[in-house]
Design a protein around this motif. Structure first.
Motif, mmCIF file in Angstrom:
data_model
loop_
_atom_site.group_PDB
_atom_site.id
_atom_site.type_symbol
_atom_site.label_atom_id
_atom_site.label_comp_id
_atom_site.label_asym_id
_atom_site.label_seq_id
_atom_site.Cartn_x
_atom_site.Cartn_y
_atom_site.Cartn_z
ATOM 1 N N UNK A 1 10.627 66.443 -34.949
ATOM 2 C CA UNK A 1 11.638 66.865 -33.876
ATOM 3 C C UNK A 1 12.585 65.665 -33.711
ATOM 4 N N UNK A 2 12.580 64.749 -33.883
ATOM 5 C CA UNK A 2 13.424 63.391 -33.807
ATOM 6 C C UNK A 2 13.568 62.662 -35.209
ATOM 7 N N UNK A 3 13.830 63.628 -36.053
ATOM 8 C CA UNK A 3 13.760 63.163 -37.408
ATOM 9 C C UNK A 3 15.317 62.389 -37.610
ATOM 10 N N UNK A 4 16.315 62.928 -36.852
ATOM 11 C CA UNK A 4 17.669 62.293 -36.886
ATOM 12 C C UNK A 4 17.780 61.344 -35.987
ATOM 13 N N UNK A 5 16.729 60.809 -35.111
ATOM 14 C CA UNK A 5 16.749 59.904 -34.320
ATOM 15 C C UNK A 5 15.223 59.155 -34.492
ATOM 16 N N UNK A 6 15.198 58.486 -35.600
ATOM 17 C CA UNK A 6 13.883 57.734 -35.761
ATOM 18 C C UNK A 6 13.560 56.890 -34.672
ATOM 19 N N UNK A 7 14.288 56.007 -34.087
ATOM 20 C CA UNK A 7 13.915 55.089 -32.849
ATOM 21 C C UNK A 7 13.331 55.943 -31.606
ATOM 22 N N UNK A 8 13.911 56.967 -31.395
ATOM 23 C CA UNK A 8 13.589 57.893 -30.362
ATOM 24 C C UNK A 8 12.018 58.356 -30.669
ATOM 25 N N UNK A 9 11.757 58.786 -31.895
ATOM 26 C CA UNK A 9 10.608 59.319 -32.426
ATOM 27 C C UNK A 9 9.445 58.220 -32.455
ATOM 28 N N UNK A 10 9.914 57.035 -32.835
ATOM 29 C CA UNK A 10 8.865 55.958 -32.804
ATOM 30 C C UNK A 10 8.568 55.600 -31.321
ATOM 31 N N UNK A 11 9.471 55.542 -30.287
ATOM 32 C CA UNK A 11 9.309 55.406 -29.028
ATOM 33 C C UNK A 11 8.402 56.393 -28.294
ATOM 34 N N UNK A 12 8.397 57.865 -28.861
ATOM 35 C CA UNK A 12 7.415 58.652 -28.156
ATOM 36 C C UNK A 12 6.248 58.608 -28.749
ATOM 37 N N UNK A 13 6.074 58.156 -30.087
ATOM 38 C CA UNK A 13 4.818 58.003 -30.659
ATOM 39 C C UNK A 13 4.109 56.887 -29.997
#
Length: 642
Positions: free
Chosen positions: A213-225
């Motif tokens: 879902x946040x492939x284009x925003x890796x920082x947001x992806x890692x924060x949600x993880x």
């Protein structure tokens, strides 16, 4: 995204758990057969996403499940207010279930409004997880709390878990280059992680989903993880949660096969694609966005590789006009809408009746009249589907009964439209459209053959011996007229809304011809081959509960409760509403009492009384929510005793 799982006997054996055990971490693990969880918060708190992810992981684990998303009609209702509360309820179990459940066992309340809006639905002893960070004086006053419900003793009858979700989320994300406001947005993932720990849900699917879902925003992806994992770890380490729960897969409830979680709108979209492939026709959707039908347009737009064309029209009238034009051109024409859109499409539906072309009109019913309750459910378009056109314009009407059944209903609607050359109305509703359940992916050889034969040449000989094409010369079995694709040499013919001469299709104002054409179109619909209605009556009951559409789950659950209590009651459910099954009259005559629960003021009951002269009793609800099983069981018990 949804998940897939193959259920086998070996998996069933591997999933058997003890009633209670202690893992290495020393916390108790209790075995339950089912649980009902409701996530509730502000419409910007991501409750629908949280519920959807929990549902997907539950489906991948193998539980049977049923969901009830419930959200405001406003795109962004005022934050922290009661009208702005969004919720998602999930009922999952180790056995066959039918409804999202009457009352939650667990409520996750992200703010005071969520607590106040939902506390009335909770039974005493239920668990409440509240985000204490949001219980500020101003937030509580906004919803009418004069004192904190977390401190005034009003929640003493519940198992309360006060958790500073916002603070814990921000702390978990302190190493990320995010503002506090950005970090707070991940608190729903913290809550999801905590509930995933409590109920031993798989995590791999959610982690994969977040990265995608946040492939284009890796920082947001890692924060949600990170927030998701922090929630899991909080459950594992905090002393406030001393027990976690396991609900084994529902291995005995389903035949072996490949299953996935599916919503009603997604199942409808897949059913339409399958119908076009089985008919070997391109699929054309002409649609105007409207809640709660828009998801079908969104989904079908992704499947151009299957010959699907989607056209987002400027209004409802243009949408169905394009779909009817596509049907004239040899496509499987479809238009999707809700009740207000059906009203706008009515003239073109009448034109489709006159032209006798296959066309699917899919109505995802919602609360009305007019704009009504866009995000709430209702069954109040039945009479509109039956009679909402000028003149004698009969249209077949059918309705799915569960989210997964929407797939089969789409195929059945296509069969009728293509076989009998007629527009067909399919009545789903918001409850089915947004709700979800496990669906067994069918094998290709299980799908019906919907192949269509187009007209290829002349079909009539005139008195002078010349051969011509008559567009209204009918099949003697189905009364369907031939379907001639424009551009086929020698098959030129007139179309339009003015009455046609029988056979030739020429314009006709002859009274006798009009009478004949009206009766012929009605006879075509009356003669449609539909299966007999099946009655579930194991004990020879005197009371029959008759339903249609999405009331199937609550009615069946209520009937099960009554039978478990020793009551004798029969049940039948209608898919085909026009024409009715041919054996319906005989079925109704066998019972002293017929009770018809509907989410309207008695529309099916009106039709049944008129056609069969049966004194059918209505039980009605039009509050925008589906029936509760216990509510129906009580009403049916009164009917049986009466």
């Amino acid at each position: 995204m949804t998940s897939q799982v193959s259920r086998t006997a070996e998996q069933a054996e591997e999933s058997v758990l003890g009633e209670q055990r202690k893992p290495a971490g020393s916390k108790d693990v209790r075995r339950l057969d089912r649980v009902i969880i409701r996530f509730a918060g502000d419409s910007g708190d991501g409750m629908q996403l949280t519920g959807d992810r929990f549902t997907s992981e539950t489906a991948s684990f193998g539980n049977d499940l049923s969901t009830l998303p419930n959200f405001p009609a406003e795109i962004r209702a005022p934050a922290g207010t009661l009208p702005g509360v969004s919720s998602f309820q999930l009922h999952f179990a180790d056995h066959d279930i039918l409804t999202p459940g009457d009352a939650p066992n667990v409520l996750v309340a992200m703010n005071p409004a969520a607590l106040k809006a939902n506390i009335g639905d909770l039974p005493r002893g239920a668990e409440i997880i509240v985000n204490t960070d949001e219980f500020t004086k101003r937030a509580m006053q906004k919803v009418g709390y004069t004192a904190s419900p977390l401190e005034d003793g009003s929640l003493d009858g519940y198992s309360l878990h006060p958790v500073p979700l916002t603070t814990l989320t921000v702390e978990a994300l302190k190493d990320f280059d995010l503002s506090r406001k950005e970090a707070e947005r991940s608190k729903n993932m913290f809550a999801l992680g905590l509930l995933s720990w409590m109920y031993h849900r798989p995590t791999e699917g959610t982690e994969k989903f977040l990265r995608t879902k946040f492939a284009k925003k890796p920082q947001i992806a890692e924060a949600n993880l990170a927030a998701f994992r922090a929630g899991w770890n909080f459950g594992e380490t905090t002393e406030d949660f001393a027990v976690s729960y396991e609900i084994a897969p529902a291995t005995t409830a389903f035949p072996t096969g490949t299953y996935r979680n599916i919503s009603g709108n997604l199942a409808l979209a897949y059913g339409l694609v399958a119908a076009s492939r089985q008919a070997d026709l391109p699929l054309f959707l002409g649609s105007y966005p409207i809640t709660p039908a828009s998801d079908i347009l969104h989904e079908l737009s992704k499947h151009k590789n299957f010959g699907v064309r989607t056209f987002q029209a400027e209004d409802e009238i243009a949408g169905i006009g394009a779909a009817l034009g596509a049907a004239f051109g040899g496509s499987l024409g479809v238009t999707t809408t809700s009740g207000p859109g059906v009203a706008l499409k009515s003239e073109t539906i009448g034109l489709a009746v006159s032209l006798e072309l296959p066309l699917l009109i899919i109505d995802i019913q919602r609360g009305g009249p007019s704009t009504g309750l866009p995000t709430k459910t209702e069954q109040a378009d039945l009479l509109q589907a039956m009679y909402g056109r000028n003149g004698e314009a009969p249209v077949p009407v059918l309705a799915p009964c569960t989210p997964a059944d929407c797939f089969d209903a789409a195929l059945e609607a296509a069969r009728i439209a293509l076989t009998y050359r007629t527009p067909v109305m399919l009545l789903s509703d918001g409850y089915l459209a947004n709700g979800s359940e496990p669906w067994r992916v069918p094998e290709l050889d299980e799908l019906p053959d919907l192949t269509v034969q187009f007209a290829q040449g002349p079909n009539h000989t005139l008195d002078d011996g010349s051969e011509v094409f008559w567009p209204y010369k009918r099949d003697p079995q189905t009364l369907a007229r031939p379907w001639a694709v424009p551009g086929t040499p020698g098959l030129e013919h007139r179309i339009g809304g003015i009455e046609k001469q029988d056979g030739s299709g020429n314009i006709s104002y002859d009274p006798a011809n009009h009478d004949f054409m009206v009766r012929t179109r009605q006879a075509k619909i009356d003669g449609i081959d539909v299966p007999d209605v099946v009655v579930d009556d194991p004990h020879g009951a005197s009371t029959l509960v008759l339903g249609w559409g999405s009331t199937y789950g609550p009615i069946t659950a209520a009937v099960r409760r009554l039978r478990a209590a020793g009551e004798v009651v029969a049940q039948a459910h209608l898919r085909h509403l026009n024409p009715f099954p041919k054996n319906l009259g005989d079925v109704l005559a066998r019972y002293e009492r017929v009770v018809i629960p509907e989410m309207n003021l008695g529309q099916l009951a009106t039709l049944i009384r008129a056609k069969y002269l049966v004194d059918a009793h209505s039980y009605n609800q039009v509050n925008g929510m589906p029936f509760k099983a216990e509510q129906l069981a009580t009403a049916l018990k009164e009917a049986i005793d009466g």
